[in-house]
Design a protein around this motif. Structure first.
Motif, PDB file in Angstrom:
ATOM      1  N   VAL A  93       0.781  -0.898  -0.103  1.00 16.48           N
ATOM      2  CA  VAL A  93       0.256  -0.445  -0.187  1.00 16.48           C
ATOM      3  C   VAL A  93       0.800   1.179   0.562  1.00 16.48           C
ATOM      4  CG1 VAL A  93      -1.918   1.430   1.352  1.00 16.48           C
ATOM      5  CG2 VAL A  93      -1.718  -0.822   1.361  1.00 16.48           C
ATOM      6  N   VAL A  94       1.834   1.117   0.873  1.00 18.38           N
ATOM      7  CA  VAL A  94       2.628   2.881   0.427  1.00 18.38           C
ATOM      8  C   VAL A  94       3.020   2.428  -0.282  1.00 18.38           C
ATOM      9  CG1 VAL A  94       4.702   2.999   1.908  1.00 18.38           C
ATOM     10  CG2 VAL A  94       2.739   2.464   3.395  1.00 18.38           C
ATOM     11  N   LYS A  95       3.678   1.286  -1.308  1.00 19.88           N
ATOM     12  CA  LYS A  95       4.750   1.927  -2.736  1.00 19.88           C
ATOM     13  C   LYS A  95       3.828   2.717  -3.258  1.00 19.88           C
ATOM     14  CE  LYS A  95       7.023  -1.272  -6.085  1.00 19.88           C
ATOM     15  NZ  LYS A  95       7.213  -2.811  -6.564  1.00 19.88           N
ATOM     16  N   VAL A  96       2.653   2.393  -3.392  1.00 19.44           N
ATOM     17  CA  VAL A  96       1.787   3.045  -3.909  1.00 19.44           C
ATOM     18  C   VAL A  96       1.178   3.931  -3.752  1.00 19.44           C
ATOM     19  CG1 VAL A  96      -0.641   3.222  -5.143  1.00 19.44           C
ATOM     20  CG2 VAL A  96       0.045   0.609  -4.818  1.00 19.44           C
ATOM     21  N   ALA A  97       1.645   4.749  -2.474  1.00 24.60           N
ATOM     22  CA  ALA A  97       0.650   5.793  -1.895  1.00 24.60           C
ATOM     23  C   ALA A  97       1.369   6.629  -1.640  1.00 24.60           C
ATOM     24  CB  ALA A  97       0.223   5.307  -0.384  1.00 24.60           C
ATOM     25  N   ILE A  98       3.187   6.195  -2.539  1.00 23.98           N
ATOM     26  CA  ILE A  98       4.377   7.575  -2.100  1.00 23.98           C
ATOM     27  C   ILE A  98       3.767   8.665  -3.443  1.00 23.98           C
ATOM     28  CG2 ILE A  98       5.469   6.289  -3.808  1.00 23.98           C
ATOM     29  CD1 ILE A  98       6.971   7.266  -0.951  1.00 23.98           C
ATOM     30  N   ASP A  99       3.289   8.240  -4.276  1.00 19.81           N
ATOM     31  CA  ASP A  99       2.721   8.741  -5.300  1.00 19.81           C
ATOM     32  C   ASP A  99       1.496   9.917  -4.458  1.00 19.81           C
ATOM     33  OD1 ASP A  99       5.298   8.124  -7.148  1.00 19.81           O
ATOM     34  OD2 ASP A  99       3.795   6.496  -7.511  1.00 19.81           O
ATOM     35  N   ASP A 100       0.737   9.543  -4.078  1.00 16.55           N
ATOM     36  CA  ASP A 100      -0.209  10.463  -3.085  1.00 16.55           C
ATOM     37  C   ASP A 100       0.446  11.463  -2.582  1.00 16.55           C
ATOM     38  OD1 ASP A 100      -2.757  11.068  -2.189  1.00 16.55           O
ATOM     39  OD2 ASP A 100      -3.028   9.830  -1.313  1.00 16.55           O
ATOM     40  N   PRO A 101      -0.005  12.920  -3.366  1.00 15.52           N
ATOM     41  CA  PRO A 101       0.121  14.104  -2.140  1.00 15.52           C
ATOM     42  C   PRO A 101      -0.058  13.519  -0.939  1.00 15.52           C
ATOM     43  CG  PRO A 101      -0.890  14.537  -4.060  1.00 15.52           C
ATOM     44  CD  PRO A 101      -0.825  13.335  -4.584  1.00 15.52           C
ATOM     45  N   HIS A 102      -1.447  13.295  -0.579  1.00 16.66           N
ATOM     46  CA  HIS A 102      -2.062  13.019   0.551  1.00 16.66           C
ATOM     47  C   HIS A 102      -1.432  12.584   1.771  1.00 16.66           C
ATOM     48  CE1 HIS A 102      -5.623  15.688  -1.018  1.00 16.66           C
ATOM     49  NE2 HIS A 102      -5.537  14.996  -1.979  1.00 16.66           N
ATOM     50  N   PHE A 103      -0.383  11.752   1.124  1.00 19.69           N
ATOM     51  CA  PHE A 103       0.741  10.696   1.876  1.00 19.69           C
ATOM     52  C   PHE A 103       1.379  11.218   2.673  1.00 19.69           C
ATOM     53  CE2 PHE A 103       3.333   6.831   1.806  1.00 19.69           C
ATOM     54  CZ  PHE A 103       2.716   6.297   3.288  1.00 19.69           C
TER      55      PHE A 103
END
Length: 278
Positions: A93-103
């Protein structure tokens, strides 16, 4: 009046709540009202911290829906009902979320020693999440209750940065966390006259070593306790600011600016979640 100041290419006006659990069912009926009242109280950003794999999706959804920041992790209180595979899922999940500016980081993680036995499983979950934070260069939000010595043991071996949430330890422990580069979070507990140790920390900490938080819906203020309303709301951070400013002998404007600067230093990705002021 809240301070207006520039931070990099972001202009910020207001308060940052560095630790909440707005994904909680406690806010299922009136979250929008709570956020509206928080905005009126001067809150410009809130960090929503996950509890376990069961609420990662909800945590992310709340952050996206309301323009907030979020962190993902497994809280020590949820370790008993978590599976080892949840750590693998978290990494995915973190691998994907790293591109999310909210994360913005890994949290809430830590070790619980007040209501749980500190055992190898608890420490393993904490250690593995520290490794994940290091892998991506992410800050952490750390839970500590009767567990400072074990936290320090692991943090010295897996160095990361971030915030020690709701710290209530000794001066020696405080200095050890500061030496590792952590900031300490203050919430509703500092509003109690009897919280002498917490108030001492709030008054003595260096300029760059503290942040504000609510832990909503937990950690109620003395006013809420006296009124029989134990659900903390994001707007309550304004009262915490008032108390901390008085303890530090500074104006509320100066204290707000100090705490917000520190929040942005602790969680650099948080800048992307702040409202732009023109």
């Amino acid at each position: 009046m809240l301070a207006k100041f520039a931070k990099g290419n972001v202009v910020c006006v207001g308060l940052i709540d560095t630790h909440s659990h707005l994904q909680s069912k406690a806010f299922s009926e009136d979250l929008e009202r709570c956020l509206s009242e928080a905005k009126s109280a001067g809150v410009v950003s809130i960090v929503v911290c996950a509890g376990s794999a069961t609420d990662w999706t909800r945590t992310r959804e709340v952050a996206h829906r309301y323009g907030l920041a979020y962190m993902l992790g497994i809280h020590p209180l949820f370790v008993p009902q978590s599976h080892e595979n949840d750590l693998l899922k978290l990494a995915e999940v973190v691998k994907v979320a790293i591109d999310d500016p909210h994360f913005i980081g890994i949290g809430e993680i830590g070790i619980e020693g007040l209501t749980m036995t500190i055992d190898e499983r608890q420490e393993w979950f904490f250690r593995e999440q520290l490794k994940l934070a290091r892998l991506y260069g992410l800050p952490v939000s750390v839970h500590v209750r009767k567990s400072a010595s074990r936290l320090l043991y692991h943090l010295r071996r897996q160095p990361v940065h971030g915030v020690i949430h709701a710290f209530n330890g000794s001066v020696v422990e405080r200095e050890a966390f500061l030496k590792l580069g952590f900031k300490l979070g203050f919430g509703g507990a500092v509003t109690y006259d009897g919280s002498q140790r917490i108030r001492r920390h709030a008054s003595e900490l260096p300029t760059d070593a503290w942040v504000l938080e609510t832990d909503a819906p937990d950690m109620p203020s003395s006013e809420r306790r006296d009124a029989g309303d134990l659900r903390t709301e994001p707007k309550d951070i304004a009262r915490t600011l008032e108390v901390v400013a008085a303890l530090r002998g500074m104006s509320m404007v100066a204290a707000q600016e100090e705490s917000t600067n520190n929040a942005l230093e602790a969680f650099p990705r948080l800048r992307a979640c702040l409202p732009k002021v023109h």
